[in-house]
Structures are given as C-alpha cells and as structure tokens.
Design an enzyme around this catalytic site. Structure first.
Site, PDB file in Angstrom:
ATOM      1  N   VAL A  53      10.961  -7.325   9.360  1.00  0.00           N
ATOM      2  CA  VAL A  53      12.126  -6.450   9.519  1.00  0.00           C
ATOM      3  C   VAL A  53      11.812  -5.442  10.630  1.00  0.00           C
ATOM      4  O   VAL A  53      10.703  -4.897  10.683  1.00  0.00           O
ATOM      5  CB  VAL A  53      12.443  -5.713   8.192  1.00  0.00           C
ATOM      6  CG1 VAL A  53      13.614  -4.760   8.363  1.00  0.00           C
ATOM      7  CG2 VAL A  53      12.734  -6.721   7.084  1.00  0.00           C
ATOM      8  N   GLU A  68       5.588 -11.813   7.161  1.00  0.00           N
ATOM      9  CA  GLU A  68       5.036 -12.468   8.361  1.00  0.00           C
ATOM     10  C   GLU A  68       4.544 -11.438   9.363  1.00  0.00           C
ATOM     11  O   GLU A  68       3.838 -11.773  10.304  1.00  0.00           O
ATOM     12  CB  GLU A  68       6.119 -13.337   9.026  1.00  0.00           C
ATOM     13  CG  GLU A  68       6.427 -14.579   8.230  1.00  0.00           C
ATOM     14  CD  GLU A  68       7.530 -15.423   8.869  1.00  0.00           C
ATOM     15  OE1 GLU A  68       8.170 -14.944   9.832  1.00  0.00           O
ATOM     16  OE2 GLU A  68       7.749 -16.542   8.384  1.00  0.00           O
ATOM     17  N   LYS A  69       4.937 -10.183   9.166  1.00  0.00           N
ATOM     18  CA  LYS A  69       4.457  -9.095  10.026  1.00  0.00           C
ATOM     19  C   LYS A  69       2.922  -9.131  10.108  1.00  0.00           C
ATOM     20  O   LYS A  69       2.337  -8.871  11.145  1.00  0.00           O
ATOM     21  CB  LYS A  69       4.959  -7.768   9.442  1.00  0.00           C
ATOM     22  CG  LYS A  69       4.181  -6.536   9.782  1.00  0.00           C
ATOM     23  CD  LYS A  69       4.620  -5.980  11.088  1.00  0.00           C
ATOM     24  CE  LYS A  69       4.062  -4.636  11.478  1.00  0.00           C
ATOM     25  NZ  LYS A  69       2.863  -4.175  10.884  1.00  0.00           N
ATOM     26  N   HIS A 119       9.239  -3.586   3.293  1.00  0.00           N
ATOM     27  CA  HIS A 119       8.762  -3.807   1.927  1.00  0.00           C
ATOM     28  C   HIS A 119       9.943  -4.158   1.004  1.00  0.00           C
ATOM     29  O   HIS A 119       9.849  -5.060   0.167  1.00  0.00           O
ATOM     30  CB  HIS A 119       8.103  -2.543   1.371  1.00  0.00           C
ATOM     31  CG  HIS A 119       6.874  -2.093   2.110  1.00  0.00           C
ATOM     32  ND1 HIS A 119       6.807  -0.916   2.810  1.00  0.00           N
ATOM     33  CD2 HIS A 119       5.655  -2.668   2.243  1.00  0.00           C
ATOM     34  CE1 HIS A 119       5.609  -0.773   3.348  1.00  0.00           C
ATOM     35  NE2 HIS A 119       4.880  -1.821   3.019  1.00  0.00           N
ATOM     36  N   MET A 172       0.842  -1.198   0.000  1.00  0.00           N
ATOM     37  CA  MET A 172       0.000   0.000   0.000  1.00  0.00           C
ATOM     38  C   MET A 172       0.880   1.252   0.000  1.00  0.00           C
ATOM     39  O   MET A 172       0.415   2.345   0.339  1.00  0.00           O
ATOM     40  CB  MET A 172      -0.941  -0.015   1.207  1.00  0.00           C
ATOM     41  CG  MET A 172      -1.888  -1.212   1.156  1.00  0.00           C
ATOM     42  SD  MET A 172      -3.400  -0.970   2.083  1.00  0.00           S
ATOM     43  CE  MET A 172      -2.750  -0.825   3.723  1.00  0.00           C
ATOM     44  N   HIS A 208       9.085   1.079   3.213  1.00  0.00           N
ATOM     45  CA  HIS A 208      10.200   1.079   4.160  1.00  0.00           C
ATOM     46  C   HIS A 208      11.038  -0.181   3.902  1.00  0.00           C
ATOM     47  O   HIS A 208      10.725  -0.965   2.982  1.00  0.00           O
ATOM     48  CB  HIS A 208       9.683   1.125   5.600  1.00  0.00           C
ATOM     49  CG  HIS A 208       8.618   0.115   5.898  1.00  0.00           C
ATOM     50  ND1 HIS A 208       8.841  -1.230   5.854  1.00  0.00           N
ATOM     51  CD2 HIS A 208       7.299   0.260   6.224  1.00  0.00           C
ATOM     52  CE1 HIS A 208       7.736  -1.885   6.160  1.00  0.00           C
ATOM     53  NE2 HIS A 208       6.776  -1.004   6.378  1.00  0.00           N
ATOM     54  N   GLN A 266     -10.504  -2.687   2.104  1.00  0.00           N
ATOM     55  CA  GLN A 266      -9.982  -3.391   3.275  1.00  0.00           C
ATOM     56  C   GLN A 266      -9.874  -2.495   4.506  1.00  0.00           C
ATOM     57  O   GLN A 266      -9.390  -2.921   5.550  1.00  0.00           O
ATOM     58  CB  GLN A 266      -8.644  -4.063   2.973  1.00  0.00           C
ATOM     59  CG  GLN A 266      -7.459  -3.126   2.840  1.00  0.00           C
ATOM     60  CD  GLN A 266      -6.231  -3.871   2.377  1.00  0.00           C
ATOM     61  OE1 GLN A 266      -6.180  -4.386   1.259  1.00  0.00           O
ATOM     62  NE2 GLN A 266      -5.212  -3.954   3.229  1.00  0.00           N
TER      63      GLN A 266
HETATM   64  P1  AMP Z   1       1.480  -3.045   3.441  1.00  0.00           P
HETATM   65  O1  AMP Z   1       2.024  -1.986   2.541  1.00  0.00           O
HETATM   66  O2  AMP Z   1       1.469  -2.649   4.884  1.00  0.00           O
HETATM   67  O3  AMP Z   1       0.168  -3.591   2.954  1.00  0.00           O
HETATM   68  O4  AMP Z   1       2.500  -4.242   3.375  1.00  0.00           O
HETATM   69  C1  AMP Z   1       2.857  -4.829   2.144  1.00  0.00           C
HETATM   70  C2  AMP Z   1       3.630  -6.088   2.423  1.00  0.00           C
HETATM   71  O5  AMP Z   1       4.799  -5.783   3.182  1.00  0.00           O
HETATM   72  C3  AMP Z   1       2.832  -7.102   3.257  1.00  0.00           C
HETATM   73  O6  AMP Z   1       3.089  -8.416   2.758  1.00  0.00           O
HETATM   74  C4  AMP Z   1       3.394  -6.909   4.641  1.00  0.00           C
HETATM   75  O7  AMP Z   1       3.272  -8.064   5.460  1.00  0.00           O
HETATM   76  C5  AMP Z   1       4.851  -6.616   4.316  1.00  0.00           C
HETATM   77  N1  AMP Z   1       5.487  -5.916   5.438  1.00  0.00           N
HETATM   78  C6  AMP Z   1       5.025  -4.815   6.107  1.00  0.00           C
HETATM   79  N2  AMP Z   1       5.856  -4.499   7.119  1.00  0.00           N
HETATM   80  C7  AMP Z   1       6.865  -5.416   7.106  1.00  0.00           C
HETATM   81  C8  AMP Z   1       8.026  -5.628   7.897  1.00  0.00           C
HETATM   82  N3  AMP Z   1       8.322  -4.832   8.928  1.00  0.00           N
HETATM   83  N4  AMP Z   1       8.835  -6.665   7.587  1.00  0.00           N
HETATM   84  C9  AMP Z   1       8.547  -7.485   6.546  1.00  0.00           C
HETATM   85  N5  AMP Z   1       7.467  -7.340   5.746  1.00  0.00           N
HETATM   86  C10 AMP Z   1       6.630  -6.313   6.020  1.00  0.00           C
END
Ligand code: AMP
Length: 280
Positions: A177, A149-150, A37, A30, A34, A61
């Site tokens: 991470v 896995e976050k 990602h 989204m 960081h 969502q």
């Molecule tokens: P989001 O942009 O929050 O929807 O996350 C996109 C993808 O990045 C999802 O598969 C999250 O689980 C993954 N993600 C978000 N934060 C972390 C993190 N700290 N470490 C690893 N993967 C992450």
C-alpha cells in the site's frame, strides 16, 4: 476485541474457537500501524473467521540498537485502529513471554536466501524475524498468515521456514500500500523530516523507470542509473539495488524472463532506512 499479553490465555481462547470450527488468520506486526498493516487485517478478515494481530517490536531482529530504540511505539492508537478494523484478538507479549533468553534463536539455515539485500546489510535480522514468527505460529496455530510484499525478502524467507518445518499454515502475500505520491507506507516514514519526506517518493518513481531502462541497458548499467538518479537528491543515499529471481532471491545477470524478476532497493534518508520493491 480482546487485547491479550499472555500466550496461554491467547492459546486457550483460540482453542475454544477452533473447537467450534472457526478458522484463524494471523497478522504479525511491530505496531505503529498504518493503512498497509490494516490492508492485511482486512484481507485476513475476508478469508478467516477470526483474526489475531500481534504487536511486538522484536529485539532479536534488530542489528542496530538505535533503530530498535527509535522504533515508533503507538500502542493505544494501534489498538483503536484494530478495533475499528474489526480485529478479534491483539497479542501484545513481553520478551519473557516469548523468549528463554537473547540467544534463543531458531535452528534453521537461511544461507542462500539471506546472502544479499537485507540479509547482507542487516546481519542476523532474518534469523531473529523467523524465530519470532515461528514462536507466534506455534502459539496461535493459524490457518493463514498474512504478510506484505513490501518486505519481499522477508515473505520469501517465511515461506521457506514454513516449508522447512512443514507447518500447516498458508502464507498469503499482500500487495504494497502506497501514499498518493508512491511512497510505500512504512512505520519508519513517521521519522522522516519535511525535506526527507518530500524526497522519498523518488525511490518508487525511479524503480518505475527500470522496466524501460532494462530494454536498453545491461542490469549493472540500470542499477547504476537508478542509483545515480536517487543519489542526486541530497536527502537520499542508496544502500543497495538488486534485481533478483522472485523465488530464489538470487541476483539476475540477464533480463530475459520478465515474470520472475523483482527489483529491491534500500535507501537512507538521513538515519531512516527505507525499503521498497517492484515486480518487473
Ligand atoms: P512491520 O510492522 O513493519 O513488521 O510490518 C508488519 C507487516 O505489515 C509485514 O508483513 C509487512 O510486510 C506489512 N507491511 C508493512 N508495510 C506495508 C505496506 N506499505 N503495504 C502492505 N503491507 C505492509
């Protein structure tokens, strides 16, 4: 790196690559990218010929309109980061490019997997999430999809959706991470004020004590102890803490088989909702 808004254009580019035998890795995000990602991009680059990253803040969502409105958007810097990470395609669709209407949701029963934790506190969240991921999979037809896995419950639900529709995509779960102080990286961390940011590492620290606590206390006592420890900091408020079976996501009542347990938590720091989890 190509930045593409139209699904047909992306599809055609990928079809061209596939006819020459190239494999495709896909990382949905989204935005507000960081290092968490970027670790998924790196993982995808290491095992696929071409990597597609989507940046799309998916309205279906979000159960809380304020959360949707306030979600950080940093498209230009995101694109620069992806370019540096050698990503091949960035997909930045609009709502109309993906959806027929707001009620255009996937027909899938997630009941047992979304009964607790995020599913309980964010009703409708997972249906919106699997809907958009299925749409992306249909457009991109990746060989592998990379997820953190976050978002542990999300990862389990994606795996279920893929097996339910028998999609030919391998789902790869990637480790969380963290900042040096243990706080899991999250786009929402940017919304924390100084005091909240200083308090937030307590979440991971408290989770880290669970293993030891479980040797001496019942599951319920452990959940109460962790909740009290975190809530003692006035910046933080625990929404839930749950210890679940890794596959079924059902709460575990007795701590015996350590390999299949995961502790998952959601904590508010002001209006900012943070989630984390650890293997036990
Ligand atoms: P989001 O942009 O929050 O929807 O996350 C996109 C993808 O990045 C999802 O598969 C999250 O689980 C993954 N993600 C978000 N934060 C972390 C993190 N700290 N470490 C690893 N993967 C992450």
């Amino acid at each position: 790196m190509l930045v593409i808004e139209k699904k047909n254009k992306l599809r055609n580019k990928l079809l061209e690559a596939k006819t020459t035998g190239k494999t495709i890795g896909f990382v949905p995000t989204m935005g507000a990218l960081h290092s968490g990602h970027l670790s998924l991009i790196e993982r995808a680059k290491a095992s696929c010929d071409l990597v597609v990253c989507s940046i799309y803040v998916n309205p279906t969502q979000f159960n809380n309109p304020d959360d949707f409105e306030n979600y950080p958007q940093t498209l230009k810097t995101d694109i620069d980061k992806l370019d540096l990470a050698n990503c091949d395609f960035v997909f930045t669709p609009t709502f109309d490019e993906l959806y027929e209407s707001k009620s255009d949701l996937l027909d899938i029963d997630l009941s047992s997997l979304e009964k607790n934790m995020e599913g309980e506190y964010r009703p409708g969240h997972f249906l919106g999430m699997v809907t958009v991921v299925k749409k992306f999979f249909d457009i991109i037809e990746p060989d592998k999809g990379f997820f953190g896995e976050k978002d542990f419950q999300q990862l389990a639900i994606i795996k279920y959706m893929v097996s339910y529709f028998q999609l030919p995509v391998e789902i790869v779960g990637c480790p969380t991470v963290r900042e040096n102080d243990g706080l899991a990286l999250s786009s929402r961390n940017a919304l924390l004020n100084k005091e909240q940011r200083e308090a937030a590492p307590l979440i991971y620290k408290a989770l880290g004590e669970l293993k030891n606590l479980l040797l001496k206390h019942t599951i319920q006592e452990c959940k109460d102890l962790i909740t009290d420890q975190i809530n003692q900091n006035k910046e933080l408020g625990v929404e839930y803490i749950e210890i679940v079976n890794t596959k079924t996501l059902q709460p575990i009542t007795e701590y015996s088989d350590q390999k299949i347990c995961r502790a998952c938590i959601a904590v508010y720091a002001g209006n900012v909702r943070l989630i984390d989890n650890i293997a036990l």
